[in-house]
Design an enzyme around this catalytic site. Structure first.
Site, mmCIF file in Angstrom:
data_model
loop_
_atom_site.group_PDB
_atom_site.id
_atom_site.type_symbol
_atom_site.label_atom_id
_atom_site.label_comp_id
_atom_site.label_asym_id
_atom_site.label_seq_id
_atom_site.Cartn_x
_atom_site.Cartn_y
_atom_site.Cartn_z
ATOM 1 N N THR A 71 0.836 -1.199 0.000
ATOM 2 C CA THR A 71 0.000 0.000 0.000
ATOM 3 C C THR A 71 0.874 1.254 0.000
ATOM 4 O O THR A 71 0.355 2.362 -0.112
ATOM 5 C CB THR A 71 -0.896 0.043 1.255
ATOM 6 O OG1 THR A 71 -0.052 0.048 2.394
ATOM 7 C CG2 THR A 71 -1.840 -1.142 1.319
ATOM 8 N N ASP A 114 0.845 -11.391 -0.720
ATOM 9 C CA ASP A 114 2.165 -11.064 -1.257
ATOM 10 C C ASP A 114 2.752 -9.891 -0.486
ATOM 11 O O ASP A 114 2.146 -8.823 -0.391
ATOM 12 C CB ASP A 114 2.033 -10.674 -2.740
ATOM 13 C CG ASP A 114 3.390 -10.344 -3.334
ATOM 14 O OD1 ASP A 114 4.156 -11.293 -3.575
ATOM 15 O OD2 ASP A 114 3.707 -9.144 -3.523
ATOM 16 N N TYR A 168 8.784 -3.659 1.374
ATOM 17 C CA TYR A 168 7.531 -2.918 1.605
ATOM 18 C C TYR A 168 7.411 -2.407 3.052
ATOM 19 O O TYR A 168 6.464 -1.695 3.369
ATOM 20 C CB TYR A 168 6.298 -3.786 1.296
ATOM 21 C CG TYR A 168 6.235 -4.369 -0.096
ATOM 22 C CD1 TYR A 168 7.011 -3.855 -1.132
ATOM 23 C CD2 TYR A 168 5.400 -5.446 -0.382
ATOM 24 C CE1 TYR A 168 6.957 -4.407 -2.401
ATOM 25 C CE2 TYR A 168 5.335 -5.989 -1.650
ATOM 26 C CZ TYR A 168 6.120 -5.478 -2.650
ATOM 27 O OH TYR A 168 6.060 -6.022 -3.905
ATOM 28 N N LYS A 211 10.080 -11.471 -0.085
ATOM 29 C CA LYS A 211 11.159 -11.340 -1.085
ATOM 30 C C LYS A 211 12.448 -10.783 -0.496
ATOM 31 O O LYS A 211 12.406 -9.935 0.405
ATOM 32 C CB LYS A 211 10.704 -10.409 -2.223
ATOM 33 C CG LYS A 211 9.314 -10.729 -2.738
ATOM 34 C CD LYS A 211 8.858 -9.809 -3.847
ATOM 35 C CE LYS A 211 7.385 -10.000 -4.149
ATOM 36 N NZ LYS A 211 6.503 -9.039 -3.487
ATOM 37 N N HIS A 235 13.834 -10.463 -5.224
ATOM 38 C CA HIS A 235 12.937 -9.396 -5.687
ATOM 39 C C HIS A 235 13.369 -8.826 -7.048
ATOM 40 O O HIS A 235 12.534 -8.534 -7.894
ATOM 41 C CB HIS A 235 12.905 -8.278 -4.633
ATOM 42 C CG HIS A 235 11.656 -7.469 -4.637
ATOM 43 N ND1 HIS A 235 11.156 -6.862 -3.516
ATOM 44 C CD2 HIS A 235 10.793 -7.140 -5.618
ATOM 45 C CE1 HIS A 235 10.048 -6.217 -3.814
ATOM 46 N NE2 HIS A 235 9.808 -6.363 -5.086
ATOM 47 N N LYS A 284 -3.868 -5.165 -5.547
ATOM 48 C CA LYS A 284 -3.818 -4.508 -4.235
ATOM 49 C C LYS A 284 -4.929 -3.479 -4.148
ATOM 50 O O LYS A 284 -5.199 -2.758 -5.114
ATOM 51 C CB LYS A 284 -2.463 -3.828 -4.073
ATOM 52 C CG LYS A 284 -2.313 -3.014 -2.828
ATOM 53 C CD LYS A 284 -1.985 -1.581 -3.163
ATOM 54 C CE LYS A 284 -3.130 -0.671 -2.867
ATOM 55 N NZ LYS A 284 -2.913 0.725 -3.217
ATOM 56 N N SER A 285 -5.603 -3.423 -3.016
ATOM 57 C CA SER A 285 -6.536 -2.334 -2.774
ATOM 58 C C SER A 285 -6.569 -2.043 -1.278
ATOM 59 O O SER A 285 -6.401 -2.940 -0.460
ATOM 60 C CB SER A 285 -7.941 -2.707 -3.265
ATOM 61 O OG SER A 285 -8.817 -1.649 -2.943
ATOM 62 N N ASN A 336 -12.358 -7.462 -6.368
ATOM 63 C CA ASN A 336 -11.219 -8.110 -7.033
ATOM 64 C C ASN A 336 -11.170 -9.617 -6.765
ATOM 65 O O ASN A 336 -10.442 -10.338 -7.443
ATOM 66 C CB ASN A 336 -9.900 -7.463 -6.582
ATOM 67 C CG ASN A 336 -9.801 -6.008 -7.004
ATOM 68 O OD1 ASN A 336 -10.549 -5.560 -7.860
ATOM 69 N ND2 ASN A 336 -8.891 -5.272 -6.389
HETATM 70 N N1 LIG Z 1 7.683 -8.064 -7.478
HETATM 71 C C1 LIG Z 1 7.633 -6.777 -7.733
HETATM 72 O O1 LIG Z 1 8.630 -6.161 -8.160
HETATM 73 C C2 LIG Z 1 6.357 -6.028 -7.523
HETATM 74 C C3 LIG Z 1 6.217 -4.736 -8.060
HETATM 75 C C4 LIG Z 1 4.991 -4.079 -7.884
HETATM 76 C C5 LIG Z 1 3.970 -4.707 -7.182
HETATM 77 N N2 LIG Z 1 4.152 -5.954 -6.636
HETATM 78 C C6 LIG Z 1 3.077 -6.621 -5.861
HETATM 79 O O2 LIG Z 1 1.871 -6.600 -6.637
HETATM 80 C C7 LIG Z 1 0.834 -5.994 -5.894
HETATM 81 C C8 LIG Z 1 -0.170 -5.324 -6.802
HETATM 82 O O3 LIG Z 1 0.422 -4.430 -7.704
HETATM 83 P P1 LIG Z 1 0.272 -2.845 -7.576
HETATM 84 O O4 LIG Z 1 -0.124 -2.483 -6.195
HETATM 85 O O5 LIG Z 1 1.529 -2.282 -8.136
HETATM 86 O O6 LIG Z 1 -0.851 -2.460 -8.615
HETATM 87 P P2 LIG Z 1 -2.388 -2.865 -8.899
HETATM 88 O O7 LIG Z 1 -2.853 -3.896 -7.971
HETATM 89 O O8 LIG Z 1 -2.445 -3.090 -10.366
HETATM 90 O O9 LIG Z 1 -3.129 -1.484 -8.653
HETATM 91 C C9 LIG Z 1 -3.368 -0.937 -7.404
HETATM 92 C C10 LIG Z 1 -4.150 0.354 -7.670
HETATM 93 O O10 LIG Z 1 -5.415 0.026 -8.244
HETATM 94 C C11 LIG Z 1 -6.479 0.508 -7.428
HETATM 95 N N3 LIG Z 1 -7.538 -0.515 -7.444
HETATM 96 C C12 LIG Z 1 -7.512 -1.735 -6.872
HETATM 97 N N4 LIG Z 1 -8.640 -2.407 -7.131
HETATM 98 C C13 LIG Z 1 -9.406 -1.602 -7.889
HETATM 99 C C14 LIG Z 1 -10.688 -1.741 -8.467
HETATM 100 N N5 LIG Z 1 -11.406 -2.846 -8.320
HETATM 101 N N6 LIG Z 1 -11.183 -0.688 -9.168
HETATM 102 C C15 LIG Z 1 -10.468 0.451 -9.320
HETATM 103 N N7 LIG Z 1 -9.236 0.638 -8.802
HETATM 104 C C16 LIG Z 1 -8.701 -0.389 -8.087
HETATM 105 C C17 LIG Z 1 -5.863 0.711 -6.064
HETATM 106 O O11 LIG Z 1 -6.547 1.756 -5.388
HETATM 107 P P3 LIG Z 1 -7.256 1.505 -3.958
HETATM 108 O O12 LIG Z 1 -6.190 0.961 -3.045
HETATM 109 O O13 LIG Z 1 -7.727 2.859 -3.574
HETATM 110 O O14 LIG Z 1 -8.368 0.535 -4.205
HETATM 111 C C18 LIG Z 1 -4.436 1.130 -6.393
HETATM 112 O O15 LIG Z 1 -4.375 2.511 -6.730
HETATM 113 C C19 LIG Z 1 1.587 -5.053 -4.946
HETATM 114 O O16 LIG Z 1 0.781 -4.655 -3.847
HETATM 115 C C20 LIG Z 1 2.742 -5.924 -4.545
HETATM 116 O O17 LIG Z 1 2.324 -6.872 -3.576
HETATM 117 C C21 LIG Z 1 5.318 -6.633 -6.828
#
Ligand SMILES: NC(=O)c1ccc[n+]([C@@H]2O[C@H](COP(=O)([O-])OP(=O)(O)OC[C@H]3O[C@@H](n4cnc5c(N)ncnc54)[C@H](OP(=O)(O)O)[C@@H]3O)[C@@H](O)[C@H]2O)c1
Length: 327
Positions: A18, A44, A49, A78, A111, A272-273, A282
């Site tokens: 977050t 995850d 983080y 990670k 990572h 993530k939300s 989701n």
């Molecule tokens: N391995 C890596 O290098 C790496 C890199 C990046 C991420 N990750 C992991 O992947 C997870 C998810 O990726 P991410 O957080 O980058 O991006 P994401 O899940 O694609 O997007 C999160 C964004 O989308 C919004 N959102 C979530 N559900 C929604 C819905 N149903 N409708 C509209 N908007 C929505 C969230 O806002 P709200 O919170 O306000 O709902 C937030 O702004 C991370 O939390 C992390 O655990 C790993």
């Protein structure tokens, strides 16, 4: 979704980044509570983080209440970018086990294939100009061997990779005794990485897709790690008209269509939300199927490398010059 030896990895996971600093623990605790109540059993996280302790505390509360067993939840964490060095693997695995208050981590990933120098107490070690100090070429195999030792000691069930490319994975597979169970990479309709996914599936590597919804809060989140972070343009997947029309056809939301698309492509999404309604939305993706026309239209949204969000260019200056870049 099955892992190497047939164990189950829940086919949707909860992304916990977050961006909230550790002092905002209460907020994350509510978010994790909401995810568990909704039914997520795959979380995850990452040392990077700064939320492993909060997740550990929250899970302990659930275990003590008797409403959740340790075996029911699959935890991924990670090795951080500043731990990507064979001499630091033991240290960071011990840190994660202690933070999570667990005897065993379900899945431990490297990572990034690129490493930074480590300075205790600082987010990043820097030179006199303020630039982040990088390690040289990564000794992937030596790091992997260390992780294999921890599997043999019972500290980790599965080991895997994140942000690795086909060539890096191929090299590692040739010498690894324990095969990588998982690759976690960025996957969404504008960056589908179909060659990489196919390569992984051929090698029995489960693919987990991060930023599936386009990470709308990415710029805000990165600033919590690095004040000098330069904003970058993000894909507007949620406003995409093609996806909106598919969503209308199925009476689902755009986010649900995207997550379903990943699942039907054999990828485990980890959205993530911070919002309990969206956390539920989701997860509610198992009562419809995209047909071949939907899938073809979604596949056509591929943009490729230009759509990559997590390229670290705005975070680490000159990362492009590192011998293990691009991911
Ligand atoms: N391995 C890596 O290098 C790496 C890199 C990046 C991420 N990750 C992991 O992947 C997870 C998810 O990726 P991410 O957080 O980058 O991006 P994401 O899940 O694609 O997007 C999160 C964004 O989308 C919004 N959102 C979530 N559900 C929604 C819905 N149903 N409708 C509209 N908007 C929505 C969230 O806002 P709200 O919170 O306000 O709902 C937030 O702004 C991370 O939390 C992390 O655990 C790993």
């Amino acid at each position: 979704m099955l892992l190497l030896n047939g164990s189950k990895l829940p086919s949707v996971g909860f992304g916990s980044n977050t961006g909230a600093p550790p002092e905002k623990g209460e907020e994350l605790e509510k978010v994790i509570d909401s995810a568990i109540q909704t039914g997520y059993r795959h979380i995850d996280t990452a040392f990077f983080y700064r939320n492993e302790k909060i997740i550990g505390n929250t899970l302990q509360k659930w275990f003590k209440s008797g409403k959740l067993e340790r075996e029911e939840i699959f935890i991924t964490t990670k090795l951080p970018i500043f731990g990507v060095h064979p001499a630091r693997v033991d240290y960071f695995i011990k840190q994660s086990l202690s933070n999570l208050q667990m005897d065993c981590i379900d899945l431990y990933l490297i990572h990034f294939p690129v490493g930074c120098k480590f300075q205790e107490g600082a987010m990043f070690a820097r030179d006199e100009n303020g630039d982040i100090l990088m390690e040289g070429r990564t000794d992937h195999l030596a790091i992997w061997k260390k992780m294999e030792e921890h599997v043999n000691l019972g500290h980790i069930r599965y080991i895997g990779l994140s942000n690795y490319n086909i060539s890096q994975i191929s090299t590692l597979i040739k010498s690894a005794i324990i095969k990588p169970a998982c690759l976690q990479v960025e996957i969404h309709p504008h960056l589908q990485q179909r060659d990489l996914v196919e390569f992984c599936h051929k090698n029995e590597i489960t693919v987990v897709g991060f930023s599936p919804l386009g990470a709308a809060d990415y710029n805000l989140r990165m600033k919590t790690y690095l004040p000098e972070y330069q904003d970058q343009q993000l894909p507007n997947l949620l406003g995409n008209q093609v996806i909106q029309s598919i969503a209308k056809k199925h009476s689902k939301s755009v986010a649900q269509v995207i997550l379903r698309f990943l699942i039907q492509s054999g990828v485990v999404p980890i959205p993530k939300s911070r919002n309990s309604q969206r956390i539920k939305e989701n997860f509610n993706i198992f009562d419809f199927m995209l047909d071949e026309h939907d899938t073809a239209a979604l596949q056509d949204l591929e943009v490729g490398e230009d759509a990559r969000i997590s390229n670290f260019k705005g975070l680490i200056r000159k990362i492009e010059n590192h011998p293990d870049y691009p991911f």
